[in-house]
Motif scaffolding. Sequence first.
Motif, PDB file in Angstrom:
ATOM      1  N   LEU A  11       0.829  -1.213   0.000  1.00 27.72           N
ATOM      2  CA  LEU A  11       0.000   0.000   0.000  1.00 27.72           C
ATOM      3  C   LEU A  11       0.860   1.258   0.000  1.00 27.72           C
ATOM      4  N   SER A  12       1.947   1.219   0.734  1.00 30.93           N
ATOM      5  CA  SER A  12       2.857   2.359   0.775  1.00 30.93           C
ATOM      6  C   SER A  12       3.456   2.627  -0.606  1.00 30.93           C
ATOM      7  N   LEU A  13       3.863   1.565  -1.295  1.00 32.44           N
ATOM      8  CA  LEU A  13       4.424   1.725  -2.642  1.00 32.44           C
ATOM      9  C   LEU A  13       3.378   2.305  -3.582  1.00 32.44           C
ATOM     10  N   TYR A  14       2.136   1.836  -3.479  1.00 31.91           N
ATOM     11  CA  TYR A  14       1.072   2.357  -4.345  1.00 31.91           C
ATOM     12  C   TYR A  14       0.834   3.845  -4.074  1.00 31.91           C
ATOM     13  N   ARG A  15       0.824   4.223  -2.816  1.00 33.21           N
ATOM     14  CA  ARG A  15       0.643   5.649  -2.475  1.00 33.21           C
ATOM     15  C   ARG A  15       1.810   6.486  -2.991  1.00 33.21           C
ATOM     16  N   GLN A  16       3.024   5.953  -2.901  1.00 31.29           N
ATOM     17  CA  GLN A  16       4.184   6.669  -3.440  1.00 31.29           C
ATOM     18  C   GLN A  16       4.030   6.870  -4.941  1.00 31.29           C
ATOM     19  N   CYS A  17       3.535   5.858  -5.632  1.00 34.53           N
ATOM     20  CA  CYS A  17       3.318   5.964  -7.079  1.00 34.53           C
ATOM     21  C   CYS A  17       2.320   7.076  -7.384  1.00 34.53           C
ATOM     22  N   LEU A  18       1.233   7.116  -6.634  1.00 33.12           N
ATOM     23  CA  LEU A  18       0.223   8.155  -6.862  1.00 33.12           C
ATOM     24  C   LEU A  18       0.775   9.548  -6.552  1.00 33.12           C
ATOM     25  N   ARG A  19       1.613   9.642  -5.531  1.00 33.85           N
ATOM     26  CA  ARG A  19       2.228  10.942  -5.211  1.00 33.85           C
ATOM     27  C   ARG A  19       3.143  11.404  -6.338  1.00 33.85           C
ATOM     28  N   GLU A  20       3.901  10.476  -6.897  1.00 31.60           N
ATOM     29  CA  GLU A  20       4.800  10.828  -8.003  1.00 31.60           C
ATOM     30  C   GLU A  20       4.012  11.262  -9.235  1.00 31.60           C
ATOM     31  N   CYS A  21       2.838  10.684  -9.431  1.00 35.42           N
ATOM     32  CA  CYS A  21       1.985  11.074 -10.570  1.00 35.42           C
ATOM     33  C   CYS A  21       1.675  12.558 -10.522  1.00 35.42           C
ATOM     34  N   ARG A  22       1.464  13.063  -9.329  1.00 36.99           N
ATOM     35  CA  ARG A  22       1.117  14.484  -9.178  1.00 36.99           C
ATOM     36  C   ARG A  22       2.256  15.420  -9.572  1.00 36.99           C
ATOM     37  N   LYS A  23       3.465  14.901  -9.639  1.00 37.42           N
ATOM     38  CA  LYS A  23       4.622  15.724  -9.999  1.00 37.42           C
ATOM     39  C   LYS A  23       4.840  15.784 -11.510  1.00 37.42           C
ATOM     40  N   LYS A  24       4.108  14.972 -12.247  1.00 36.12           N
ATOM     41  CA  LYS A  24       4.270  14.913 -13.694  1.00 36.12           C
ATOM     42  C   LYS A  24       3.408  15.979 -14.365  1.00 36.12           C
ATOM     43  N   PRO A  25       3.694  16.289 -15.640  1.00 36.63           N
ATOM     44  CA  PRO A  25       2.893  17.296 -16.354  1.00 36.63           C
ATOM     45  C   PRO A  25       1.407  16.914 -16.363  1.00 36.63           C
ATOM     46  N   GLU A  26       0.563  17.924 -16.268  1.00 33.38           N
ATOM     47  CA  GLU A  26      -0.889  17.720 -16.206  1.00 33.38           C
ATOM     48  C   GLU A  26      -1.400  16.809 -17.325  1.00 33.38           C
ATOM     49  N   ALA A  27      -0.863  16.976 -18.513  1.00 33.29           N
ATOM     50  CA  ALA A  27      -1.340  16.234 -19.679  1.00 33.29           C
ATOM     51  C   ALA A  27      -1.045  14.734 -19.594  1.00 33.29           C
ATOM     52  N   THR A  28      -0.030  14.337 -18.833  1.00 38.05           N
ATOM     53  CA  THR A  28       0.361  12.920 -18.813  1.00 38.05           C
ATOM     54  C   THR A  28       0.103  12.242 -17.468  1.00 38.05           C
ATOM     55  N   ARG A  29      -0.446  12.945 -16.511  1.00 45.96           N
ATOM     56  CA  ARG A  29      -0.681  12.344 -15.186  1.00 45.96           C
ATOM     57  C   ARG A  29      -1.548  11.097 -15.259  1.00 45.96           C
ATOM     58  N   MET A  30      -2.575  11.135 -16.091  1.00 46.71           N
ATOM     59  CA  MET A  30      -3.469   9.982 -16.193  1.00 46.71           C
ATOM     60  C   MET A  30      -2.739   8.759 -16.749  1.00 46.71           C
ATOM     61  N   HIS A  31      -1.761   8.980 -17.624  1.00 51.76           N
ATOM     62  CA  HIS A  31      -0.978   7.852 -18.150  1.00 51.76           C
ATOM     63  C   HIS A  31      -0.213   7.174 -17.024  1.00 51.76           C
ATOM     64  N   PHE A  32       0.412   7.982 -16.157  1.00 48.39           N
ATOM     65  CA  PHE A  32       1.170   7.432 -15.038  1.00 48.39           C
ATOM     66  C   PHE A  32       0.246   6.726 -14.052  1.00 48.39           C
ATOM     67  N   ARG A  33      -0.893   7.347 -13.754  1.00 55.67           N
ATOM     68  CA  ARG A  33      -1.836   6.769 -12.797  1.00 55.67           C
ATOM     69  C   ARG A  33      -2.382   5.435 -13.317  1.00 55.67           C
ATOM     70  N   SER A  34      -2.771   5.403 -14.588  1.00 50.77           N
ATOM     71  CA  SER A  34      -3.320   4.162 -15.134  1.00 50.77           C
ATOM     72  C   SER A  34      -2.235   3.092 -15.259  1.00 50.77           C
ATOM     73  N   PHE A  35      -0.996   3.491 -15.579  1.00 49.33           N
ATOM     74  CA  PHE A  35       0.115   2.544 -15.638  1.00 49.33           C
ATOM     75  C   PHE A  35       0.317   1.888 -14.270  1.00 49.33           C
ATOM     76  N   ALA A  36       0.307   2.689 -13.211  1.00 47.61           N
ATOM     77  CA  ALA A  36       0.478   2.151 -11.859  1.00 47.61           C
ATOM     78  C   ALA A  36      -0.662   1.197 -11.525  1.00 47.61           C
ATOM     79  N   ARG A  37      -1.882   1.587 -11.841  1.00 50.65           N
ATOM     80  CA  ARG A  37      -3.046   0.743 -11.544  1.00 50.65           C
ATOM     81  C   ARG A  37      -2.944  -0.597 -12.268  1.00 50.65           C
ATOM     82  N   VAL A  38      -2.565  -0.568 -13.535  1.00 52.43           N
ATOM     83  CA  VAL A  38      -2.444  -1.802 -14.321  1.00 52.43           C
ATOM     84  C   VAL A  38      -1.352  -2.698 -13.743  1.00 52.43           C
ATOM     85  N   GLU A  39      -0.222  -2.113 -13.373  1.00 52.20           N
ATOM     86  CA  GLU A  39       0.877  -2.903 -12.819  1.00 52.20           C
ATOM     87  C   GLU A  39       0.464  -3.593 -11.520  1.00 52.20           C
ATOM     88  N   PHE A  40      -0.266  -2.901 -10.663  1.00 49.17           N
ATOM     89  CA  PHE A  40      -0.714  -3.511  -9.418  1.00 49.17           C
ATOM     90  C   PHE A  40      -1.810  -4.544  -9.688  1.00 49.17           C
TER      91      PHE A  40
END
Length: 78
Positions: A11-40
């Motif tokens: 759970l901690s790793l997943y939360r870290q992934c979501l926090r890092e998503c917020r640091k990415k450009p607005e246009a690509t945040r959803m790509h990072f978020r969905s990538f993390a979700r798929v990997e988990f």
Amino acid sequence: MRLSGLQKEVLSLYRQCLRECRKKPEATRMHFRSFARVEFDKNIKIDKRDFGAIEFLLRKGRRQLEMYASPGVKDVRK
């Protein structure tokens, strides 16, 4: 329900992934978020008593997070 140490780490790793998503450009945040979700989601069926597999996936996930958290990475696509 109490969580085991490994469950807390996952759970901690997943939360870290979501926090890092917020640091990415607005246009690509959803790509990072969905990538993390798929990997988990890929590994959701792993038995919670399979400690070796879980620990391996945690190490792999941390390495991936470190790589994708780099400021030079602006987008992720599969």
